[in-house]
Scaffold this motif. Structure first.
Motif: not given
Length: 641
Positions: A409-420, A424-429
């Motif tokens: 699943a993606l880090l953000e936006g996946a149907p079963d949850g995940g990061r906000s 995602l922004r903070d991880a990229a920073l």
């Protein structure tokens, strides 16, 4: 192999249809399933051509029984004519005429058997060189049927008995590729196997015994490819009825069919239409389980990716309402996940095109077309809007880091949850602070954020990301979309900007420029400064970051250079291995090798680098072991207290 009695019965049935005895015997011997072909003779298919109706039977034939058209019209434009002084060996053969007797057969008159043998082999050599299909056929076999016609050969001066050949009125490139795979010379098929039933059956049995002895799974990939080419699907011509008023003869009807196929064929699909069709085939492949692998996507995901469900239905299935999330999911599913996903996607492409080795660009184009389906619908498929955006997305999503996106699943936006989105922004920073992307490759979070921001930067009314080399604003900036994205996501401000782009895009707001802290930047008139391609290129100009000279960020930048160099070395070795010994020949390296002293020198350097990297890994493990041991001691001390 079929029984001789079945072959004889089919020959009798073909003779009763009006074919000559020689043509009937040739077709019966060529049939893989003579009983099936004999049943189909009772209800033939009608193929309308200009001037009449051709009767055909669809069946499978042994490849060794079919040869390319010796007077192939594909060679028009470079033929050597006797009137121009061409030597006898290079002169063209006359076009076939109707065979005497009025049956659905052709007849060709040649001076000598050597002339026909030369033309058959020359036709194969030219077709294999100009239209190489052997790799594709090895992967899937011949998919589309060949149009096969019996042709009687007559000699001006030869004691030999003239053979009756089965030629391809359409499909000479395919049968030539088949012969290339199987190692056949058409001249030998015509003069050694065409009239010798015993030799012909021995040749087929040679391959059948190979499978029986070793089993399919034990065969090499090369032998499996040859066996896929052992038979070909065919439309066998067994009759012809001319139109009453047209007076068209059989050879003209065959020529008319060739013209409809090659000279005035149906208008080809546009590239976008091809990508759309391939997209549905790829989704089918990803949604179907195999014997060794589960389905890659669910049936609900397939419908969401295909764009055939409404927004409400998508929400009820738990899918994100944001188009950038759908785009990122498609990108991850079609392009990410490494070789396993690429293999499944390629299977879908091959099911429609028989293309053995689809390129990464093919997969990118398919993903982009799936992404654009709802966008095109919303814009009513307006070409001035869609075309430039399609082109930029195709270039931007060739970002190599996309292949390293995890298959889960993606880090953000996946149907079963995940990061906000904020997480995602903070991880990229964090990845940017560690030096990822600074002269090297982006991290996973940076890549995902780049994919999502790109969607809105490209589909916005004012495009904030465009192609390289167009427009006065980019006269001095020829960087590709990939280069601009990597420079942008390598910096803290660029990560913040990408985050704000996604936020604005999801809210349906115009894109505007922000500073290091995410605050909007205003124009002299007091309004937000619009985010444009020129502004993005100017702000993120691709210059190397100078502040990271010590510590982990600086080391990360150098490590990116190391990994890129390793990848370049791998590509260079692969490219050198593929250099042919001569035009159309095999690998020079496999044939002649390379100078051992030069090889030994390169290996010494590589061994030294390999030992150095191994030392680094040992130091890392030793350091982590010490930290773990120290932590264990602290924990024990705490228990004692």
């Amino acid at each position: 192999m079929p029984r001789i009695t079945a072959v004889d019965k089919l020959a009798d049935a073909l003779f009763g249809k009006g074919l000559s005895e020689e043509a009937a015997e040739s077709l019966a011997r060529a049939a893989v399933q003579p009983e099936d072909m004999r049943r189909k003779l009772a209800d033939v298919n009608n193929l309308r051509v200009q001037g009449g109706t051709i009767h055909i039977v669809e069946t499978r034939l042994w490849s060794a029984a079919v040869v390319p058209h010796p007077a192939n019209p594909r060679e028009y434009g470079r033929r050597s004519y006797a009137l121009g002084g061409a030597s006898a060996a290079l002169r063209i053969l006359p076009m076939p005429e109707p065979a005497p007797g009025g049956g659905p057969e052709l007849q060709i008159r040649v001076p000598h058997p050597n002339d026909l043998a030369h033309r058959l082999d020359d036709a194969k050599a030219r077709l294999v060189k100009e239209n190489p299909l052997d790799n594709d056929i090895a992967a899937e076999g011949v998919l589309q049927p060949l149009m096969v016609v019996p042709m009687m050969v007559c000699y001006d001066n030869s004691p030999n008995r003239p053979p009756t050949l089965l030629i391809t009125a359409d499909g000479s490139s395919r049968i030539s590729a088949v012969h290339q795979l199987l190692g056949y010379r058409p001249s030998l098929l015509a003069y050694e196997l065409a009239d010798n039933t015993r030799k012909f059956r021995q040749e087929i049995n040679r391959w059948i015994r190979l499978v029986q002895k070793q089993g399919w799974d034990s065969l090499s990939a090369a032998d499996q490819g040859k066996l896929r080419a052992l038979t070909v699907p065919a439309r066998v011509v067994v009759g012809f009825v001319p139109d009453a008023r047209a007076g068209v003869r059989f050879h003209t009807a065959v020529r008319n069919f060739i013209g409809l196929t090659h000279i005035r064929p149906p208008r080809p699909y546009a590239s976008a239409v091809e990508s759309e069709a391939k997209g549905d085939a790829v989704l089918d492949s990803l949604a179907e389980p195999t014997r060794s692998r589960n389905a890659r996507i669910t049936s609900q995901e397939k419908r969401w990716f295909a764009g055939v469900i409404t927004e409400q239905e998508a929400a009820e299935e738990g899918f994100s309402p944001h188009q950038d999330v759908r785009a990122a999911e498609i990108i991850r599913t079609v392009l990410g996940g490494g070789t396993g996903t690429a293999r499944r996607v390629n299977e879908g492409i091959r099911s429609l095109t028989a293309q053995q080795r689809p390129k990464r660009e093919d997969r990118v184009d398919i993903a982009v077309e799936l992404i654009l389906r709802p966008v095109r619908t919303a814009k009513n498929d307006v070409p001035p809007y869609v075309r430039p955006r399609r082109a930029v997305l195709q270039r931007a999503y060739r970002l190599p880091e996309i292949e390293e996106l995890p298959a889960d699943a993606l880090l953000e936006g996946a149907p079963d949850g995940g990061r906000s989105l904020e997480e995602l922004r903070d991880a990229a920073l964090k990845e940017a602070a560690e030096g990822l992307g600074a002269g090297g490759r982006l991290g996973v979070a940076q890549t995902e954020l780049a994919v999502k921001a790109t969607f809105y930067m490209v589909t916005a009314d004012t495009m904030a990301l465009q192609t390289e080399g167009s427009g006065a604003a980019r006269a001095e900036d020829s960087r590709s979309a990939v280069g601009v994205l990597r420079a942008m996501l390598s910096r803290q401000r660029g990560v913040i900007q990408a985050y704000e782009v996604v936020r604005a895009g999801r809210l349906g707001r115009p894109l505007h420029e922000v500073d290091e802290d995410g605050a909007p930047i205003y124009t002299d008139g007091g309004g937000y400064r619009e985010l444009t391609d020129a502004l993005v290129r100017h702000t993120y100009n691709g210059e190397a970051l100078t502040e990271a000279v010590v510590g982990l960020p600086a080391a990360r930048a150098h490590w990116a250079t190391v990994t890129k160099s390793v990848d370049n070395l791998r590509q260079a070795v692969s490219a050198m291995k593929s250099v042919p010994a001569y035009e159309g020949g095999g690998s020079l390296i496999k044939r002649e090798g390379w100078d051992p002293p030069e090889i030994e020198k390169a290996r010494r350097y590589l061994d030294k680098v390999s030992r150095t990297l191994a030392d680094w890994a040992d130091w890392y493990n030793a350091q982590n072991d010490e930290e773990r041991q120290s932590a264990d001691v602290d924990a024990m001390d705490a228990l004692d207290v």
